[in-house]
Design an enzyme around this catalytic site. Structure first.
Site, short mmCIF file in Angstrom:
data_model
loop_
_atom_site.label_atom_id
_atom_site.label_comp_id
_atom_site.label_asym_id
_atom_site.label_seq_id
_atom_site.Cartn_x
_atom_site.Cartn_y
_atom_site.Cartn_z
N LYS A 11 0.83 -1.21 0.00
CA LYS A 11 0.00 0.00 0.00
C LYS A 11 0.87 1.27 0.00
O LYS A 11 2.08 1.21 0.26
CB LYS A 11 -0.93 -0.03 1.22
CG LYS A 11 -1.97 -1.17 1.17
CD LYS A 11 -2.99 -1.04 2.31
CE LYS A 11 -4.04 -2.12 2.27
NZ LYS A 11 -5.10 -1.93 3.29
N TYR A 51 -12.15 -2.47 -4.09
CA TYR A 51 -12.72 -2.67 -2.75
C TYR A 51 -14.25 -2.62 -2.75
O TYR A 51 -14.86 -2.31 -1.71
CB TYR A 51 -12.16 -1.63 -1.79
CG TYR A 51 -10.79 -1.95 -1.22
CD1 TYR A 51 -10.59 -3.09 -0.42
CD2 TYR A 51 -9.69 -1.13 -1.44
CE1 TYR A 51 -9.35 -3.39 0.12
CE2 TYR A 51 -8.43 -1.43 -0.90
CZ TYR A 51 -8.27 -2.56 -0.12
OH TYR A 51 -7.05 -2.86 0.43
N PHE A 59 -15.88 3.09 6.41
CA PHE A 59 -14.51 3.51 6.09
C PHE A 59 -14.20 3.48 4.59
O PHE A 59 -13.08 3.75 4.17
CB PHE A 59 -13.50 2.64 6.85
CG PHE A 59 -13.64 1.14 6.60
CD1 PHE A 59 -13.10 0.55 5.46
CD2 PHE A 59 -14.30 0.34 7.52
CE1 PHE A 59 -13.22 -0.81 5.23
CE2 PHE A 59 -14.42 -1.04 7.30
CZ PHE A 59 -13.89 -1.60 6.15
N ARG A 87 -1.72 -14.14 4.45
CA ARG A 87 -2.47 -13.49 5.53
C ARG A 87 -1.70 -13.61 6.86
O ARG A 87 -1.71 -12.68 7.68
CB ARG A 87 -3.86 -14.12 5.69
CG ARG A 87 -4.79 -13.95 4.50
CD ARG A 87 -5.29 -12.55 4.28
NE ARG A 87 -5.90 -11.95 5.44
CZ ARG A 87 -6.62 -10.83 5.40
NH1 ARG A 87 -6.83 -10.19 4.24
NH2 ARG A 87 -7.13 -10.31 6.48
N THR A 93 -5.53 -6.99 10.58
CA THR A 93 -5.88 -5.73 9.91
C THR A 93 -5.48 -4.51 10.74
O THR A 93 -4.92 -3.55 10.22
CB THR A 93 -7.42 -5.69 9.66
OG1 THR A 93 -7.79 -6.89 8.98
CG2 THR A 93 -7.81 -4.48 8.84
N ASN A 114 -2.17 0.42 6.66
CA ASN A 114 -1.70 -0.83 7.25
C ASN A 114 -0.83 -1.68 6.31
O ASN A 114 -0.81 -2.90 6.38
CB ASN A 114 -2.87 -1.63 7.83
CG ASN A 114 -3.88 -2.05 6.79
OD1 ASN A 114 -3.71 -1.74 5.61
ND2 ASN A 114 -4.91 -2.76 7.20
N HIS A 117 -2.16 -5.34 1.45
CA HIS A 117 -3.42 -6.04 1.21
C HIS A 117 -3.10 -7.48 0.87
O HIS A 117 -2.09 -7.76 0.23
CB HIS A 117 -4.18 -5.42 0.03
CG HIS A 117 -5.30 -6.32 -0.46
ND1 HIS A 117 -6.54 -6.33 0.14
CD2 HIS A 117 -5.32 -7.28 -1.42
CE1 HIS A 117 -7.29 -7.25 -0.46
NE2 HIS A 117 -6.57 -7.84 -1.41
N GLU A 128 -9.40 -10.98 -7.71
CA GLU A 128 -8.52 -9.82 -7.52
C GLU A 128 -7.33 -9.85 -8.48
O GLU A 128 -6.92 -8.79 -8.99
CB GLU A 128 -8.03 -9.80 -6.06
CG GLU A 128 -9.16 -9.49 -5.08
CD GLU A 128 -8.72 -9.50 -3.62
OE1 GLU A 128 -9.60 -9.28 -2.76
OE2 GLU A 128 -7.53 -9.74 -3.34
P1 IDP Z 1 -7.86 -6.82 5.43
O1 IDP Z 1 -7.08 -5.81 4.61
O2 IDP Z 1 -7.08 -7.29 6.63
O3 IDP Z 1 -8.40 -7.95 4.60
P2 IDP Z 1 -10.59 -5.79 5.45
O4 IDP Z 1 -11.56 -6.01 6.56
O5 IDP Z 1 -10.79 -6.54 4.17
O6 IDP Z 1 -9.13 -6.07 6.05
O7 IDP Z 1 -10.59 -4.24 5.16
C1 IDP Z 1 -9.94 -3.71 4.01
C2 IDP Z 1 -9.11 -2.52 4.43
O8 IDP Z 1 -10.00 -1.49 4.86
C3 IDP Z 1 -8.16 -2.76 5.60
O9 IDP Z 1 -6.94 -3.30 5.22
C4 IDP Z 1 -8.03 -1.37 6.17
O10 IDP Z 1 -7.06 -0.63 5.46
C5 IDP Z 1 -9.40 -0.79 5.94
N1 IDP Z 1 -10.22 -0.94 7.14
C6 IDP Z 1 -10.82 -2.06 7.60
N2 IDP Z 1 -11.51 -1.85 8.73
C7 IDP Z 1 -11.36 -0.54 8.99
C8 IDP Z 1 -11.83 0.31 10.04
O11 IDP Z 1 -12.55 -0.11 10.95
N3 IDP Z 1 -11.45 1.61 9.98
C9 IDP Z 1 -10.67 2.11 8.96
N4 IDP Z 1 -10.19 1.34 7.96
C10 IDP Z 1 -10.53 0.03 7.98
MG MG Z 2 -9.82 -7.99 3.11
#
Ligand code: IDP
Ligand code: MG
Length: 142
Positions: A11, A51, A59, A87, A93, A114, A117, A128
């Protein structure tokens, strides 16, 4: 265990920190090989399409803005159990909950920024990978 492919994105925050090499090293040292790679600066629309499953989440708008805030490195990774292994190497996350030694524990600053992805299932990995790569651009190493 079966050989799988999965989609990884380094990212904008991690690209800006210049830790692409460190992240790919972790993949390679753990048995994942890069089979496709593309550096891109996504538009908010392109990030939004990727997404789309999160469209209704609060978010979503911030996520699309962040993912289009700078260049990203999009990769397809291949290896045994690649989806779950990626993962595991990524960590949770929310970096505050990420296990020690994971990519997110070491490089992520917040749940928004973070670092990486990774696809969450083999089915989504195929969708994807196809979002970013033509089949001729994915070079299986197995
Ligand atoms: P992942 O990337 O670990 O699979 P997902 O739940 O698929 O997590 O969410 C996609 C992305 O959306 C996350 O990597 C993060 O950057 C963002 N995200 C997820 N949950 C939140 C939140 O509660 N607040 C802000 N950003 C979030
Ligand atoms: Mg995800």
């Amino acid at each position: 265990m079966a050989i799988q492919q999965t989609l990884s994105i380094i990212k904008p925050d991690a690209v800006a920190k210049n830790v692409i090499g460190d992240i790919i090293r972790r993949f390679e040292e753990n048995g994942l090989s890069v089979v496709a790679a593309r550096m891109m600066h996504l538009s908010a629309e392109q990030a939004g399409g990727f997404y789309a499953v999160h469209k209704e989440r609060p978010f979503y708008k911030d996520l699309c803005a962040f993912m289009s805030s700078g260049p990203v490195l999009v990769m397809a990774l291949e290896g045994k159990n690649a989806v779950a292994l990626n993962r595991q190497l990524m960590g949770a996350t929310n970096p505050k909950e990420a296990e020690e030694g994971t990519i997110r524990a070491d490089h992520a600053d917040s749940i928004d920024a973070n670092a990486v992805h990774g696809s969450d299932s083999e089915e989504n990995a195929a969708i994807e990978i196809a979002y970013f790569f033509n089949s001729l651009d994915v070079n299986s190493r197995s």
